[in-house]
Design a protein around this motif. Sequence first.
Motif, PDB file in Angstrom:
ATOM      1  N   TRP A  37      -0.306  11.428 -21.476  1.00 50.51           N
ATOM      2  CA  TRP A  37      -0.273  11.163 -19.782  1.00 50.51           C
ATOM      3  C   TRP A  37      -1.680  12.004 -19.329  1.00 50.51           C
ATOM      4  CZ3 TRP A  37       3.437  13.387 -22.503  1.00 50.51           C
ATOM      5  CH2 TRP A  37       3.648  14.915 -22.262  1.00 50.51           C
ATOM      6  N   ALA A  38      -2.288  12.792 -20.309  1.00 54.43           N
ATOM      7  CA  ALA A  38      -3.619  13.769 -19.885  1.00 54.43           C
ATOM      8  C   ALA A  38      -4.726  12.872 -20.151  1.00 54.43           C
ATOM      9  CB  ALA A  38      -3.647  15.085 -20.741  1.00 54.43           C
ATOM     10  N   LEU A  39      -4.517  11.596 -20.816  1.00 52.62           N
ATOM     11  CA  LEU A  39      -5.751  10.750 -21.125  1.00 52.62           C
ATOM     12  C   LEU A  39      -6.500  10.423 -19.864  1.00 52.62           C
ATOM     13  CD1 LEU A  39      -4.277   8.241 -23.592  1.00 52.62           C
ATOM     14  CD2 LEU A  39      -5.970   9.950 -24.203  1.00 52.62           C
ATOM     15  N   PRO A  40      -7.649  10.101 -19.875  1.00 50.20           N
ATOM     16  CA  PRO A  40      -8.603   9.779 -18.866  1.00 50.20           C
ATOM     17  C   PRO A  40      -8.049   8.253 -18.550  1.00 50.20           C
ATOM     18  CG  PRO A  40      -9.969   9.704 -20.817  1.00 50.20           C
ATOM     19  CD  PRO A  40      -8.606  10.372 -21.064  1.00 50.20           C
ATOM     20  N   LEU A  41      -8.188   7.953 -17.164  1.00 55.45           N
ATOM     21  CA  LEU A  41      -7.665   6.831 -16.682  1.00 55.45           C
ATOM     22  C   LEU A  41      -8.794   5.655 -16.826  1.00 55.45           C
ATOM     23  CD1 LEU A  41      -5.189   7.509 -14.195  1.00 55.45           C
ATOM     24  CD2 LEU A  41      -4.700   6.889 -16.405  1.00 55.45           C
ATOM     25  N   ASN A  42      -8.800   4.845 -17.595  1.00 52.53           N
ATOM     26  CA  ASN A  42      -9.781   3.707 -17.662  1.00 52.53           C
ATOM     27  C   ASN A  42      -9.064   2.760 -18.359  1.00 52.53           C
ATOM     28  OD1 ASN A  42     -10.197   4.414 -20.308  1.00 52.53           O
ATOM     29  ND2 ASN A  42     -11.950   5.785 -19.997  1.00 52.53           N
ATOM     30  N   GLY A  43      -9.303   2.114 -19.564  1.00 53.20           N
ATOM     31  CA  GLY A  43      -8.383   1.299 -20.308  1.00 53.20           C
ATOM     32  C   GLY A  43      -7.395   1.889 -21.037  1.00 53.20           C
ATOM     33  N   ARG A  47       8.214   5.423 -23.109  1.00 51.38           N
ATOM     34  CA  ARG A  47       8.752   5.574 -24.496  1.00 51.38           C
ATOM     35  C   ARG A  47       9.523   6.906 -24.546  1.00 51.38           C
ATOM     36  NH1 ARG A  47       8.343   7.897 -28.849  1.00 51.38           N
ATOM     37  NH2 ARG A  47       6.368   8.683 -28.625  1.00 51.38           N
ATOM     38  N   SER A  48       8.845   8.127 -24.154  1.00 50.83           N
ATOM     39  CA  SER A  48       9.457   9.247 -24.337  1.00 50.83           C
ATOM     40  C   SER A  48      10.382   9.700 -23.142  1.00 50.83           C
ATOM     41  CB  SER A  48       8.198  10.325 -24.476  1.00 50.83           C
ATOM     42  OG  SER A  48       7.336  10.347 -23.364  1.00 50.83           O
ATOM     43  N   ARG A  79       7.615  12.584 -15.199  1.00 45.25           N
ATOM     44  CA  ARG A  79       6.574  13.376 -14.751  1.00 45.25           C
ATOM     45  C   ARG A  79       5.282  12.970 -14.761  1.00 45.25           C
ATOM     46  NH1 ARG A  79      10.455  17.595 -15.452  1.00 45.25           N
ATOM     47  NH2 ARG A  79      11.290  18.451 -13.754  1.00 45.25           N
ATOM     48  N   GLY A  80       5.045  12.598 -16.347  1.00 48.40           N
ATOM     49  CA  GLY A  80       3.729  12.178 -16.510  1.00 48.40           C
ATOM     50  C   GLY A  80       3.335  10.818 -16.069  1.00 48.40           C
ATOM     51  N   ALA A  81       4.509   9.927 -15.899  1.00 49.06           N
ATOM     52  CA  ALA A  81       4.339   8.628 -15.566  1.00 49.06           C
ATOM     53  C   ALA A  81       3.929   8.666 -13.858  1.00 49.06           C
ATOM     54  CB  ALA A  81       5.666   7.914 -15.516  1.00 49.06           C
ATOM     55  N   ILE A  82       4.533   9.613 -13.182  1.00 49.85           N
ATOM     56  CA  ILE A  82       4.115   9.875 -11.823  1.00 49.85           C
ATOM     57  C   ILE A  82       2.643  10.358 -11.769  1.00 49.85           C
ATOM     58  CG2 ILE A  82       4.600  11.186  -9.791  1.00 49.85           C
ATOM     59  CD1 ILE A  82       6.232   8.651  -9.896  1.00 49.85           C
ATOM     60  N   LYS A  83       2.266  11.156 -12.392  1.00 50.01           N
ATOM     61  CA  LYS A  83       0.795  11.734 -12.485  1.00 50.01           C
ATOM     62  C   LYS A  83       0.004  10.743 -12.820  1.00 50.01           C
ATOM     63  CE  LYS A  83       1.837  16.554 -13.574  1.00 50.01           C
ATOM     64  NZ  LYS A  83       1.884  17.375 -14.667  1.00 50.01           N
ATOM     65  N   ILE A  92       9.072   2.688 -14.289  1.00 49.50           N
ATOM     66  CA  ILE A  92      10.497   2.590 -14.051  1.00 49.50           C
ATOM     67  C   ILE A  92      11.133   2.926 -15.246  1.00 49.50           C
ATOM     68  CG2 ILE A  92      12.352   0.627 -13.574  1.00 49.50           C
ATOM     69  CD1 ILE A  92      10.269  -0.038 -11.438  1.00 49.50           C
ATOM     70  N   ALA A  93      10.706   2.410 -16.449  1.00 51.83           N
ATOM     71  CA  ALA A  93      11.483   2.680 -17.791  1.00 51.83           C
ATOM     72  C   ALA A  93      11.270   4.193 -17.988  1.00 51.83           C
ATOM     73  CB  ALA A  93      10.732   2.053 -18.970  1.00 51.83           C
ATOM     74  N   ALA A  94      10.506   5.170 -17.494  1.00 58.29           N
ATOM     75  CA  ALA A  94      10.265   6.335 -18.056  1.00 58.29           C
ATOM     76  C   ALA A  94      11.329   7.149 -17.155  1.00 58.29           C
ATOM     77  CB  ALA A  94       8.911   7.226 -17.494  1.00 58.29           C
ATOM     78  N   PHE A  95      11.629   6.664 -15.752  1.00 60.96           N
ATOM     79  CA  PHE A  95      12.717   7.340 -14.999  1.00 60.96           C
ATOM     80  C   PHE A  95      13.919   6.762 -15.410  1.00 60.96           C
ATOM     81  CE2 PHE A  95       9.674   7.165 -11.255  1.00 60.96           C
ATOM     82  CZ  PHE A  95       9.814   8.767 -10.947  1.00 60.96           C
TER      83      PHE A  95
END
Length: 75
Positions: free
Chosen positions: A5-11, A22-23, A27-31, A52-55
């Motif tokens: 979830w710390a990856l730069p957001l592009n592709g 999956r994990s 919190r990572g999904a929201i970020k 939604i799946a992460a939640f």
Amino acid sequence: SDQPWALPLNGSSMLALTEAARSGNWRGAIKILVRMDADGIPRTAHSYSAAIAAFARHGRWRDALALLGAARRVD
């Protein structure tokens, strides 16, 4: 960082969201969703579904349902 979830957001934003789902890293999904918004990257059905799946995987059903409601309001 080795946290997806710390990856730069592009592709890679969808890859990061998929890994968060999956994990069960809600919190990572929201970020990621917040950063997508800040960077002007539109949310898609797939991005909402992954978040939604992460939640759900973490047992946060109320949050999952709230996000589902937000997804339904998006054109």
